[in-house]
Structure formats: C-alpha cells, structure tokens
Design a protein around this motif. Structure first.
Motif, PDB file in Angstrom:
ATOM      1  N   ARG A   1       1.861  41.298  13.062  1.00 47.18           N
ATOM      2  CA  ARG A   1       1.727  40.290  14.119  1.00 47.18           C
ATOM      3  C   ARG A   1       1.606  38.900  13.504  1.00 47.18           C
ATOM      4  O   ARG A   1       2.268  37.953  13.932  1.00 47.18           O
ATOM      5  CB  ARG A   1       0.498  40.632  14.959  1.00 47.18           C
ATOM      6  N   ALA A   2       0.774  38.784  12.465  1.00 50.80           N
ATOM      7  CA  ALA A   2       0.585  37.486  11.816  1.00 50.80           C
ATOM      8  C   ALA A   2       1.902  37.000  11.221  1.00 50.80           C
ATOM      9  O   ALA A   2       2.235  35.818  11.281  1.00 50.80           O
ATOM     10  CB  ALA A   2      -0.477  37.594  10.732  1.00 50.80           C
ATOM     11  N   PHE A   3       2.662  37.930  10.663  1.00 55.54           N
ATOM     12  CA  PHE A   3       3.919  37.579  10.014  1.00 55.54           C
ATOM     13  C   PHE A   3       4.925  37.008  11.008  1.00 55.54           C
ATOM     14  O   PHE A   3       5.746  36.169  10.662  1.00 55.54           O
ATOM     15  CB  PHE A   3       4.498  38.836   9.354  1.00 55.54           C
ATOM     16  N   GLY A   4       4.865  37.458  12.258  1.00 52.88           N
ATOM     17  CA  GLY A   4       5.831  36.989  13.248  1.00 52.88           C
ATOM     18  C   GLY A   4       5.322  35.834  14.092  1.00 52.88           C
ATOM     19  O   GLY A   4       6.020  35.374  14.982  1.00 52.88           O
ATOM     20  N   GLU A   5       4.098  35.378  13.806  1.00 51.20           N
ATOM     21  CA  GLU A   5       3.471  34.371  14.662  1.00 51.20           C
ATOM     22  C   GLU A   5       3.980  32.966  14.332  1.00 51.20           C
ATOM     23  O   GLU A   5       4.128  32.613  13.166  1.00 51.20           O
ATOM     24  CB  GLU A   5       1.962  34.440  14.471  1.00 51.20           C
ATOM     25  N   THR A   6       4.271  32.179  15.351  1.00 46.90           N
ATOM     26  CA  THR A   6       4.829  30.853  15.142  1.00 46.90           C
ATOM     27  C   THR A   6       3.945  29.747  15.697  1.00 46.90           C
ATOM     28  O   THR A   6       3.602  28.786  15.002  1.00 46.90           O
ATOM     29  CB  THR A   6       6.201  30.720  15.845  1.00 46.90           C
ATOM     30  N   ALA A   7       3.592  29.877  16.984  1.00 44.23           N
ATOM     31  CA  ALA A   7       3.015  28.758  17.725  1.00 44.23           C
ATOM     32  C   ALA A   7       1.805  28.105  17.052  1.00 44.23           C
ATOM     33  O   ALA A   7       1.773  26.873  16.910  1.00 44.23           O
ATOM     34  CB  ALA A   7       2.660  29.211  19.138  1.00 44.23           C
TER      35      ALA A   7
ATOM     36  N   PRO B   1       8.946  39.356  17.461  1.00 46.18           N
ATOM     37  CA  PRO B   1       8.264  38.061  17.482  1.00 46.18           C
ATOM     38  C   PRO B   1       8.824  37.171  18.581  1.00 46.18           C
ATOM     39  O   PRO B   1      10.018  37.222  18.888  1.00 46.18           O
ATOM     40  CB  PRO B   1       8.570  37.479  16.103  1.00 46.18           C
ATOM     41  N   THR B   2       7.950  36.346  19.156  1.00 49.86           N
ATOM     42  CA  THR B   2       8.385  35.554  20.302  1.00 49.86           C
ATOM     43  C   THR B   2       9.415  34.496  19.908  1.00 49.86           C
ATOM     44  O   THR B   2      10.212  34.080  20.735  1.00 49.86           O
ATOM     45  CB  THR B   2       7.186  34.881  20.974  1.00 49.86           C
ATOM     46  N   VAL B   3       9.392  34.088  18.636  1.00 49.84           N
ATOM     47  CA  VAL B   3      10.385  33.101  18.214  1.00 49.84           C
ATOM     48  C   VAL B   3      11.790  33.710  18.311  1.00 49.84           C
ATOM     49  O   VAL B   3      12.772  33.019  18.616  1.00 49.84           O
ATOM     50  CB  VAL B   3      10.074  32.580  16.788  1.00 49.84           C
ATOM     51  N   VAL B   4      11.871  35.015  18.098  1.00 51.95           N
ATOM     52  CA  VAL B   4      13.157  35.703  18.213  1.00 51.95           C
ATOM     53  C   VAL B   4      13.595  35.740  19.682  1.00 51.95           C
ATOM     54  O   VAL B   4      14.755  35.462  20.006  1.00 51.95           O
ATOM     55  CB  VAL B   4      13.051  37.129  17.639  1.00 51.95           C
TER      56      VAL B   4
END
Lengths: 271, 402, 313
Positions: free
Chosen positions: B323-329, C133-136
C-alpha cells in the motif's frame, strides 16, 4: 489438628493424611469469575509425595481451584480470589511472591498436550534456561535427558531429540509436557485432566508415570474419570457446585463416602 | 384447476425472478473482472513500446583539435550531417538532427577518455534515436515529414533493442532518455523507512494491545483511535507531514525520510490490525504452557507467541508496504513531486517515488511520455504483484494448523 | 531428586526483582508505541486546526462555509466551499451509484451462488482491483475513460467536458467495488445459516431468501459498508486530481467539469508555497473539513457495525 479440611460439618479424621506431611493448604478460599462465584469458602490440605485427585461434575470448580494453586488464574482479568493458599506454610499470594517464581515450584500439565512448536530438546530445555538452572550446555543436556527419562519418554525419542515436539503422538506429547514440567525441578505438579485427549493405551502409560512420580513430588490431578482417580490417587477430593464436599483416602471415598452427594456422584446418579 | 394454473404461472414468474437475480450477480462480477482486465490490457498496450528503443551505429571521425577543445557536440553533429549530404537547407538539417537524442556527445567523450589513442581515428557511436523518430519507427505516431527518417533507415543500420536505460537512467526532460532509476531508488528508500518504523511501532503496539493491555477506557480509546486512523484519507497524512515534519521539525523537504515517516503512520493501523490478528491466532495453550513452567508474561509472549505470529505479521507488513509503495497523494504534500534527475543517495536527499513519477509523467505533453507513464505503471503493478505473491507464499509456507 | 539442588519455595526469596524492573520498562515502551496512534491523531488535529485558525482570521468562517465561489488565485481571491462540496458530492454520488449495485451483487453472488472454485478465482480478482494504486486508476480515468465518454457524448450530440465528473466518478466507483463487496460478503456470511434454512424450507427461492431474509438481517452492516465507501470516495485524491478539473463549477451536471476538496488541497500545496498566504492556509481549512467529514462517517459506520454485532452474538 486441622488435618482434613472440608467445609462439611464434623469430618472424621482421615488416617492417611496424618501419615503424610502437608505440602499445600488452602484456607477459606473464594474465587469469583466476573459475577460467577466459582469456589465457595474452600479449605483443604494437600499432602506431599502423594497423588491427590479432584473429581466432580463439570463446572464444579475443580479446574478453577487447581489453577489457583499456581496462580494461573492471574492471567484471567475477571478472576478474583480471596483466602489463603500456602505452599510449605508460605502464602503463595503474598506480596513478596512473584507468580512467575511460584510457577517454577508448582508446575502444570494441561488438558490438551501443548508442546511448543520447537524441537523435543528445546521444549524441555526452555524452563531450565529461563530460570538459569544449569551452568553449562552439558549440564542442560543432562537435565533434559534426565527429565525425559523421568517422564518415561527418553527411550522413544533419544534418536530424534532435535525434531519437532509437535510430531510426536498425543500420548508422547503429553509425556513431553510432563518432562518439560519436571525439568524446572518443581515441588508440586498440577495436572488438569492430563489424559482427556488421549487413547486408553497412552492413558495407561501416563497413569503409570504419575504413580512413579509420586515418590518425589506432590501431585494434584483433576480428572473427569472416577476410575482414573481410583487407579492413580491416594487421596480424592469431591467438588460440587464450587464447594469441597469431601476429601480423604481414595479407597474410603469410593467405598464408604460420608456425604450423600458423593454417594450419588460415584454411583452415577448425577454428573 | 384455475387455482393450480394460477399457482403454476406464479411459480414460473418466481423462477424467472430467480434466474434474473442470479444473472445480475454474475453480471456484476463479470463487469468488475472485465474492468480490471481492460485496465491492465489498456496500460500494457500503451506501455510496451517504452520498453524498446531504437539505436543507430554512427561512424564519428575524431578531429584531434576539436576533441582537445571539447567540442564533442559539434563532432557528433558533423558526423550525422555527413551521412546526409542532401540536407542542405537549415530546416532540413534541423529535421535530420532532430532524429537523434542528445547523448552522442557524452558517449564520444567517454570513449575518448577511456582510450585517448582514438583521437584522430574514426570511432563508432551507438546513438539513441529521439522520441519522435522512435515513435515513428514503432508506428505509433508517424512523422508528418518522413523524408529524414526514411533516409536514415536506408543509410544506416537501425537496431531495435530492449531499453535498459528505462531502468538505469534517472528522470530527464528528454522523453527518450527518461528512466525510472531515481524513482525506484526513491521508492526503495521511502518504503524502507516506512517499513522499519511501521513494523517496530506497529508490532510493539499490537503486542501491547493484544497481550498486556488492561481492559480499561484508555485501552479502548487507543483502539478506537487506531480504527479511525485506518480510515483517515491519505492526503490528510500529507498535511500532517507538511505541517509537523517539515514546518515544525524542519526535516528535509522532498526526502525519503519524511516520505517514509508519513507512510509509516499511514500503514501503522494496517500493521497493528494484521499483527493483532496474527497474535490472536496463536492458541492460548502455548502461552499457558510457558507460564506453566514459570515463564513470565513477557517471556511467554516474546519467546513463544510472537515468534509463532511472525509469519502472519510479516504477511500483514508486506501488504501494508504494498500500500505504501503505491501511495501518491500524501507525498505530493511534502514536496516529493519536483523534477529530480539525480538518483538519491540517502534518505535525506531530495527524491521522488514511482507513483509520483507516474503522476508527473502523465501530465507531460510529449506523446512519448504517455507510453513511459504506462510502462512505469506496469513496473509498479509488477512490483505490487510480486509483493502480494510473496505474502501469499509466506502465508502458505508458514501457515500452521493448530 | 538426586542431582539438582532444590531451593524450595518456602526458602525462596524474590530474586526476580531485576527482571521485573526490566519488564516494567519494556511494558512502558510497548505502551508508548501504542500511543503513536493517538499521537498521530492529535498531530493531525493540531496541524489542520492551527493553520485553519490563522486562515479564519483572514477569511470569515461564514464566507468560507457558505460562499458560492471558489477561486483562490483570483483577484480578489474567493474561498467559498459550496462549489467544492457540490463537486465532491457529485463525484461521490456517481461513484456510489456505480459501486453499490456492483459491489452488493458481487457479494451476494459470491456468498450465495458461486461454487467454491469460482469463489477462489474471483476473490483474488477483487483483491487485485482493491490493490491497484489510485494513481493508476487516475491515469486510466484521464487517458482512457474520459476521452471515451467525451467521444461517446459528442457522437450523440451532448456537450461533454474533457474532464467530466462522470469519468472520475465511474473509475472511483470501480475502485470502491472491492471495498463494498468484501465488507458485504463478510456481513452476509455472518447471517446465521439457520435463517436461510428456515426460509428455504418454506419453499422460498434462493433470491427470495436473499431479498427477504438475508439482506434485511445484514442491512445495518451493509449500510456501514456503504458509509465507509462514502468516506473513501470523499477522501480519494489521485483519481480526481488526474481526471477531474481544477475549475470549481457549481453544477450537478455529471458531464461538466467540477472540482473537489481533495483536488484543491493537492493543487494549493503542490509547488512553492509561502506559509502565510491565505491560499496555502485554505488547504488546511479544507483539510479540517475533510477530516471531520470522514471522521464522522467512520464513527457512524463503526457504531452501526457494533450495534449489529451485539444483535447477533
């Protein structure tokens, strides 16, 4: 004097107790589980170097009282106890007593064999290790072997000491748990229905073992089987609805009980 | 009779309703599955070209005087133009030069530095084509004026190869040179910080709450807090990072340190919840056995319960890290969103992470960046997939039946 | 007991004082680690409250809450929350309209109809979707879904903004499907089998059993799942940042461009900022609004679930 400790009125002196030195004793013990009054004003004297068995219908409080003897009930937050329990005359609930230390003197074997998921050796070595009972590795090895021998398991497992204890049969597992308890040099061994999860052959082996161990230890065993109580114990206590109805020589309890409730139970009228 | 036929028709209607209801359920699942499949296919279709690049082997004559003066750019340009004698006008020459990326200069300089004896000879430079030429050759976006590129393919051997530089280069303004190395290292550092902190605090908190905490209002308060924290939007954690870690504590902006701190707080509830479940799954008889031989509560927990719960805890930790790896905001808030061409060398240097890189590239106008974005997404999804596979493997490998 | 020296309980002293002191320290450390969660919540509150107070010194809370115009970079700047709330609400509604039927029907099918084998295949599919991931999803919404909706709309003569609320809402809905389906699945499975058996034994069809017995029994739990989904949708950032607009139009037309609270927070705080400008501080005021909205929704959802559990145990 106060040789037998039953709440029932006018107990006759029991000969066998007079011959054996007191090991543990309870005076006016009450135990509450939340709202439930599980043990009611119980007093008893448990002799050394003998097997005392606790019998009674389920829910009578025999296991609860057993767990009070090494303060395992401390781990249950809702459990409250009053009264005195002594070991060699010393109050085990005293302020100066650490339950952890107490449990190294009063070992316990549980209903279901519960070996640690580690090797047989590690299972037995764990207790001596945390209590710092052995000075060296060879010492520790000796202690493990000795404990396994006392538990009558060594011959069966000597070639696989470093394999997991969970790979043993149920009866072997339970003897491993007994070896584990012996390894810390306890004075008292509590057994909570140690054979209820075992087959008859394994049960016979454990009973044999209990009989041998009584030479050196004070043993208290909770059992749901009256036959087992008759076979292994010298003394029997009958519990009913949180009270100790009767405690005395096993032969007497089973042949000539003084209380009608005991009579009813052993003849199978309830329970 | 009428009664019976009425009941029969009612039964038929009920059967039809049953079939309809069942079809709705199947349709919902089919639609969801299709959405996921289409999403992955769409990204893959857009992204695959970015894993390939076109290069051309160009002979470059090294004029010792110009090499000594360091005019490698001029040398390469002349070498290119030498191949196109027909390009005479300024615009034609410009079109020819636009076919090539700008890394010829450094390549020649490096070759010469390695072997100064090459001066005065003709060497071969392996030139990368520019993004527009590359897209033309891949058939994605044909050039309006294809004369130069057609001439190039006729004169020189153009090779298509796997674009390793997509993984070995940092970010770049030139689409054909832009790579993920910086973002990957940044992600690695950030997630390492988050994993370290999250695991330590999360496991400690779980052990306390599951094994030692008294049942009282304060414990309840902590538990409610954790549950609520699990549902706080991630961007709010970014605000926390900005106001606290950057402005109050003055930690370095854009750094993996701050990013990791923020993400560790973000995944903390996940790790605590997973770790508590794993601790709870260890049968109480194990703890009792230890207590029975005179181990203290803490010895029982740390010697027996915790090691047995570890695989479950790790599985939860890996999922938290995914989850952390895909987190952006939240990372946008703490400035990990700047253009950073350098690969970060420590957790206090400015860095960006893979999802933020995706966000940044997706905003760029060059067409080539679109496939780079999609390719970066493929890399991101591959990493997440691997993490999940690892978690499942761990779960199966160490799952214990009591 | 031949070799070992038995100390004897009666003679034993409290030799374990050192260990107890050590364990006391360990316990305090563990407690402190549990406190990190509390500290985080307090930290969040402090961060958003402190900056918000500064913001409300410059902009009146009333103008913020009831203003119908949002243009932080305009001159004079306007900080009216209403268009952002409307935009957030619109996208959330579209997302829910997509996710609730899909998620609920998926859960029903998985728990009541699907064979164990199909379940084993489809559950990971939903988990995979949840893990994207939401960016995707934002990239997909902006580059694939939005242009598609625009083309489709233009083809039938509708005027569709290139960053329509519909595109962002639909993709956000797909993001939420796994959340609703997995929570509902748990809740539906928790409905005692005896209730189902009772209904089926009376000759009800499976769908009648689901509609009349299972769903009513599971309703509080499903409601809490939907509330959590709303909270997720309101707080989701990347999909709307990439696929919804910056223009804070006050409209309920799903084909128009709208902006959301999270988009504005992200936009106001990305790039260079001075900390004293109302523009930057506004982001924290929006953060405060967002935090309290989601907190209230989470608490409501937890309450519902707790009530429901007591009902069954």
């Amino acid at each position: 004097m106060n040789q037998i400790s039953s709440v029932q009125p006018a107990p006759a002196p029991v000969r066998i107790l007079a011959e054996r030195p007191e090991k543990m004793a309870a005076r006016g013990v009450n135990i509450h589980y939340g709202d439930k009054h599980a043990i009611k004003d119980l007093s008893i004297t448990i002799p050394d170097r003998a097997v005392s068995s606790f019998i009674g219908p389920s829910g009578c409080g025999k296991s609860t009282f057993l767990r009070a003897l090494n303060r395992m009930n401390d781990t249950i937050p809702s459990c409250r106890m009053t009264g005195d329990i002594t070991l060699d005359g010393r109050n085990i609930n005293g302020r100066d007593v650490d339950p952890v230390q107490l449990r190294s003197h009063v070992g316990m074997v549980f209903q279901k064999p519960n070996p640690f998921p580690k090797s047989i050796f590690e299972n037995v070595a764990y207790g001596p290790r945390i209590h710092g009972l052995t000075a060296s590795t060879t010492d520790l090895e000796e202690r493990v072997v000795e404990s396994l021998k006392k538990a009558g398991l060594f011959e069966e497992v000597k070639d696989r000491l470093h394999q997991p204890g969970t790979g043993l049969s149920g009866g072997q597992q339970q003897r491993l748990c007994i070896a584990r308890a012996i390894a810390v040099n306890p004075e008292v061994i509590l057994m909570d229905e140690p054979c209820s999860a075992l087959d008859p052959i394994a049960t016979a082996k454990i009973e044999e073992l209990i009989d041998e161990l009584r030479q050196n230890y004070c043993i208290v065993i909770v059992t749901h089987s009256m036959q087992q109580a008759a076979r292994v114990s010298q003394l029997t206590a009958f519990f009913h609805l949180g009270t100790l109805v009767e405690f005395g020589d096993t032969d007497k309890i089973f042949t000539a009980p003084r209380d009608p409730r005991t009579q009813d139970y052993i003849t199978g009228r309830f329970g | 009779m009428t009664d019976l036929s009425a009941r029969n028709s009612l039964l038929a209607r009920r059967r039809a309703a049953e079939a309809r209801f069942r079809r709705y359920g199947a349709a919902a699942l089919a639609l969801t599955t299709l959405f996921l499949a289409f999403l992955l296919w769409d990204v893959a279709a857009k992204g695959w070209p970015a894993f390939l690049e076109h290069r051309v082997a160009l002979p470059v004559a090294i004029d010792p005087a110009r090499a000594a003066a360091g005019d490698f750019d001029g040398l390469v340009k002349d070498a290119i133009l030498a191949q196109f004698p027909e390009a005479q006008s300024r615009s034609q020459r410009k079109a020819v030069l636009a076919l090539f990326s700008r890394d010829g200069e450094t390549q020649v300089a490096r070759q010469l530095a390695a072997d100064p004896g090459l001066s005065g000879k003709t060497i071969t430079a392996d030139l990368l084509l520019s993004d527009t030429a590359d897209l033309h050759l891949k058939g994605i976006a044909p050039l309006a004026d294809a004369t130069a590129i057609t001439a190039l393919t006729e004169k020189l051997p153009v090779t298509r190869a796997f674009a390793w530089r997509f993984f070995s280069n940092g970010d770049s303004r030139e689409a054909e040179q832009a790579g993920l190395r910086g973002a990957l290292i940044g992600s690695l550092l950030t997630v390492a910080v988050a994993l370290g902190l999250g695991l330590v605090f999360g496991v400690a908190a779980a052990v306390y709450l599951e094994e030692f905490a008294p049942k009282n209002r304060f414990t309840d308060f902590i538990e409610v807090n954790i549950n609520n924290l699990a549902a706080v939007p991630s961007i709010i954690f970014g605000l926390l990072g900005l106001a606290m870690f950057l402005n109050v504590f003055g930690l370095p902006r854009s750094s993996p340190l701050v990013g990791g701190l923020v993400l560790s707080l973000l995944v903390l509830p996940t790790i605590i919840i997973a770790a508590r479940a794993a601790l709870k799954a260890v049968p109480p008889s194990i703890k009792e056995a230890a207590l029975g031989v005179g181990a203290s509560e803490q010895q029982a927990v740390f010697h027996h319960v915790l090691p047995l719960a570890l695989p479950g805890i790790l599985t939860g930790a890996i999922l938290g890290m995914a989850r952390a790896f895909g987190e952006t905001a939240p990372l946008l808030m703490i400035g990990m969103v700047a253009f950073i061409a350098d690969v970060p060398r420590g957790i206090t240097e400015a860095a960006t992470v893979l999802p933020v890189q995706i966000y940044l590239w997706s905003d760029l106008p060059e067409l080539a960046f679109r496939s780079k974005t999609a390719a970066a997404i493929l890399v991101l999804i591959a990493v997440l997939f691997a993490a999940n596979a690892l978690a499942i493997y761990l779960r199966n490998r160490f799952e214990r039946r009591w | 007991m031949t070799t070992a020296t038995r100390t004897g309980f009666a003679a034993s002293t409290r030799s374990t004082a050192g260990r107890r002191r050590f364990e006391g320290v360990v316990r305090i450390i563990l407690l402190a680690c549990s406190g990190v969660a509390v500290a985080t919540t307090l930290g969040i509150l402090a961060s958003v409250l402190f900056e918000s107070v500064v913001f409300f010194r410059e902009v009146s809370p009333l103008a913020f809450l009831f203003g119908t115009q949002w243009s932080p970079t305009g001159s004079p700047p306007a900080f009216g929350l209403v268009p952002l709330l409307a935009g957030t609400l619109l996208i959330t509604l579209i997302a829910l309209a997509t996710a609730t039927p899909l998620g609920l029907f998926s859960a029903i099918y998985l728990s009541e109809y699907a064979s164990p084998r199909l379940r084993r295949v489809l559950k990971p599919v939903l988990e995979m979707l949840a893990g994207v991931p939401t960016v995707v999803l934002g990239f997909f919404a902006a580059l694939t879904v939005a242009p598609f909706i625009r083309q489709a709309g233009t083809a039938i003569g509708l005027d569709v903004a290139s960053e329509s609320a519909l595109a962002a809402g639909l993709v956000m809905g797909m993001m939420i499907v796994p959340l609703i389906s997995s929570l509902s699945d748990d809740i539906i499975n928790a409905v005692p089998q005896s209730l189902r058996d009772g209904s089926l034994a009376m000759g009800a069809t499976p769908s009648e059993t689901v509609k009349r017995v299972v769903l009513p029994a599971a309703l509080p739990g499903i409601a809490s799942a939907i509330i959590l989904a709303i909270s997720r949708a309101i707080g989701e950032t990347m999909i709307v940042v990439m696929a919804a607009g910056l223009a804070a139009n006050l409209t309920f037309n799903p084909l128009a461009a709208v902006s959301t609270i999270t988009v504005q927070i992200a936009t106001l705080l990305v790039g260079d900022q001075e900390f004293d400008s109302a523009k930057t501080l506004a982001a924290f005021a929006l953060g405060l609004v967002l935090f309290f909205f989601t907190l209230a929704l989470n608490i409501a959802a937890l309450r519902l679930v707790r009530k429901y559990r007591q009902h069954y145990d």
